[in-house]
Design a protein around this motif. Structure first.
Motif, short mmCIF file in Angstrom:
data_model
loop_
_atom_site.label_atom_id
_atom_site.label_comp_id
_atom_site.label_asym_id
_atom_site.label_seq_id
_atom_site.Cartn_x
_atom_site.Cartn_y
_atom_site.Cartn_z
N ALA A 84 67.13 81.39 -5.97
CA ALA A 84 67.45 80.08 -5.39
C ALA A 84 68.71 79.52 -6.06
O ALA A 84 69.57 78.92 -5.40
CB ALA A 84 66.27 79.13 -5.55
N HIS A 85 68.81 79.73 -7.37
CA HIS A 85 70.00 79.30 -8.11
C HIS A 85 71.24 80.06 -7.63
O HIS A 85 72.30 79.47 -7.39
CB HIS A 85 69.75 79.55 -9.60
N VAL A 86 71.10 81.37 -7.47
CA VAL A 86 72.22 82.20 -6.98
C VAL A 86 72.62 81.77 -5.57
O VAL A 86 73.81 81.68 -5.24
CB VAL A 86 71.84 83.69 -7.02
N GLU A 87 71.63 81.48 -4.75
CA GLU A 87 71.93 81.05 -3.38
C GLU A 87 72.69 79.72 -3.37
O GLU A 87 73.61 79.52 -2.57
CB GLU A 87 70.63 80.93 -2.58
N ASP A 88 72.31 78.82 -4.27
CA ASP A 88 73.01 77.54 -4.37
C ASP A 88 74.46 77.75 -4.80
O ASP A 88 75.39 77.14 -4.24
CB ASP A 88 72.29 76.64 -5.37
N LEU A 89 74.69 78.62 -5.79
CA LEU A 89 76.06 78.91 -6.23
C LEU A 89 76.86 79.58 -5.12
O LEU A 89 78.06 79.33 -4.96
CB LEU A 89 76.02 79.81 -7.47
N THR A 90 76.20 80.41 -4.34
CA THR A 90 76.86 81.06 -3.20
C THR A 90 77.33 80.02 -2.19
O THR A 90 78.45 80.09 -1.66
CB THR A 90 75.90 82.06 -2.53
N THR A 91 76.48 79.05 -1.92
CA THR A 91 76.85 77.99 -0.99
C THR A 91 78.06 77.20 -1.48
O THR A 91 78.96 76.85 -0.70
CB THR A 91 75.65 77.04 -0.77
N ARG A 92 78.10 76.94 -2.79
CA ARG A 92 79.24 76.21 -3.35
C ARG A 92 80.53 77.02 -3.19
O ARG A 92 81.59 76.48 -2.83
CB ARG A 92 79.00 75.92 -4.83
N LEU A 93 80.48 78.32 -3.48
CA LEU A 93 81.67 79.16 -3.33
C LEU A 93 82.11 79.24 -1.88
O LEU A 93 83.31 79.24 -1.56
CB LEU A 93 81.41 80.55 -3.90
N ALA A 94 81.14 79.30 -0.96
CA ALA A 94 81.48 79.32 0.47
C ALA A 94 82.16 78.03 0.89
O ALA A 94 83.10 78.03 1.69
CB ALA A 94 80.20 79.54 1.28
N ARG A 95 81.71 76.92 0.33
CA ARG A 95 82.31 75.62 0.64
C ARG A 95 83.73 75.53 0.10
O ARG A 95 84.63 75.02 0.77
CB ARG A 95 81.45 74.52 0.04
N ASP A 96 83.93 76.05 -1.12
CA ASP A 96 85.23 75.92 -1.76
C ASP A 96 86.26 76.93 -1.26
O ASP A 96 87.46 76.69 -1.35
CB ASP A 96 85.08 76.07 -3.28
#
Length: 343
Positions: A84-96
């Motif tokens: 879940a933590h990795v998925e959250d970081l993935t979402t942030r990188l996708a946004r940026d």
């Protein structure tokens, strides 16, 4: 599934050095250091007990958006909490970085890791036992994934792109918060099903200090950054200093710090001599911790090693090329291999 946001601008960019020269303080060897280079864009994550480092490599091999975030509390279903933590970081990188669409994921972590199966066999610090992180990542992110040991990932980066590149028989030894090695024999990685390279838990003093692994006198207790701090605290009760601070104190002439450093170098030299006797590597690449002090480490270590070896091949002692980001570089290499295998 990875789904980039519609609009955002990069918040950080890190370029891999294209070509630099690396020279040991004693061994006149120059190594060409290569960039990651063109290939599929990939996501990378380095999971440690206190923090998670994440970065996105684009199709030119440029590292984007390197971030550090506190590690999640490993309670409950630890695999799902971490993912879940990795998925959250993935979402942030996708946004940026909406312009970059990754093709695969590379995860790395300490402990006993079966790289082939992508399973965290055991990690006491992280409370992992037989967690199938590669399968979990592929299920959560819908991308081909790899899961590897952090030191082996760093070793692969050094072997393919960095200071270990000129050699077929070479050991990359990480001397940091944890001590571990990557072993290449005749140009092939030897990982022993995930168990090879655990030099931090080789015994240098059977009657020495207790180690977290359950043994006593492990190299980890003497020469890791935590080991340096603990040994200094024993000599100076009530004084707290980090491993880096102990090394700086030694440089300034502090008697206790120099004793701690000397004992650490004795232990590392002993282990390196044993590696030399068994494997006869052409070179040993040192990274992290003690190795970052340059001649403060390499000069006395070479002297100690020479005093321990007789007929043996004397390995070159060389500094690592990639430093702190070597693990993520290796994770990117392994992620690209996963993308190629899935194509």
């Amino acid at each position: 599934m990875y789904s980039p946001a519609r609009s955002a601008k990069p918040n950080s960019v890190w370029h891999v050095i294209l070509v630099i020269s690396v020279k040991s303080p004693l061994d006149p060897v120059v190594s060409e250091v290569l960039a990651l280079g063109p290939g599929p864009a990939v996501l990378t994550f380095e999971m440690q007990p206190t923090e998670t480092r994440a970065a996105l490599f684009d199709s030119d091999g440029v590292m984007l958006g390197l971030t550090r975030s506190p590690a999640p509390n490993p309670e409950g279903d630890v695999g799902e909490v971490i993912m879940a933590h990795v998925e959250d970081l993935t979402t942030r990188l996708a946004r940026d970085f909406p312009q970059v669409t990754p093709s695969a994921v590379g995860l790395i972590a300490p402990g006993i890791v079966d790289d082939r199966e992508g399973i965290a066999i055991l990690s006491g610090d992280l409370r992992w036992v037989n967690v199938p992180y590669r399968a979990l990542a592929e299920s959560r992110l819908r991308l081909p994934s790899s899961f590897s040991h952090d030191a082996r990932a760093e070793g692969q980066a050094e072997f393919q792109l960095g200071a270990a590149r000129p050699f077929s028989n070479v050991v990359v030894l990480r001397l940091g918060a944890r001590i571990a090695a990557t072993i290449y024999l005749d140009g092939r990685l030897h990982d022993g099903g995930g168990f090879a390279g655990g030099l931090g838990h080789s015994i240098v003093n059977p009657g020495g200090s207790p180690c977290a692994c359950g043994s006593r006198g492990c190299l980890q207790t003497v020469a890791s950054t935590g080991g340096l701090a603990d040994r200094y605290a024993e000599l100076n009760p009530g004084t707290l200093a980090t491993g880096d601070e102990v090394l700086e104190l030694a440089r300034r002439g502090d008697v206790a710090a120099n004793l701690v450093l000397s004992n650490a170098l004795d232990a590392v030299a002993l282990v390196v001599s044993q590696i030399s006797a068994v494997l006869a590597p052409e070179a040993i690449i040192l990274s992290g911790g003690l190795a970052l002090t340059g001649s403060q480490c390499f000069l006395p270590l070479r002297h100690r090693l020479n005093s321990l070896l007789s007929y043996h091949r004397r390995p070159l002692l060389l500094p690592a090329a990639f430093g702190r980001d070597g693990g993520l570089m290796g994770a990117a290499l392994r992620a690209r291999a996963a993308a190629a295998a899935a194509a």
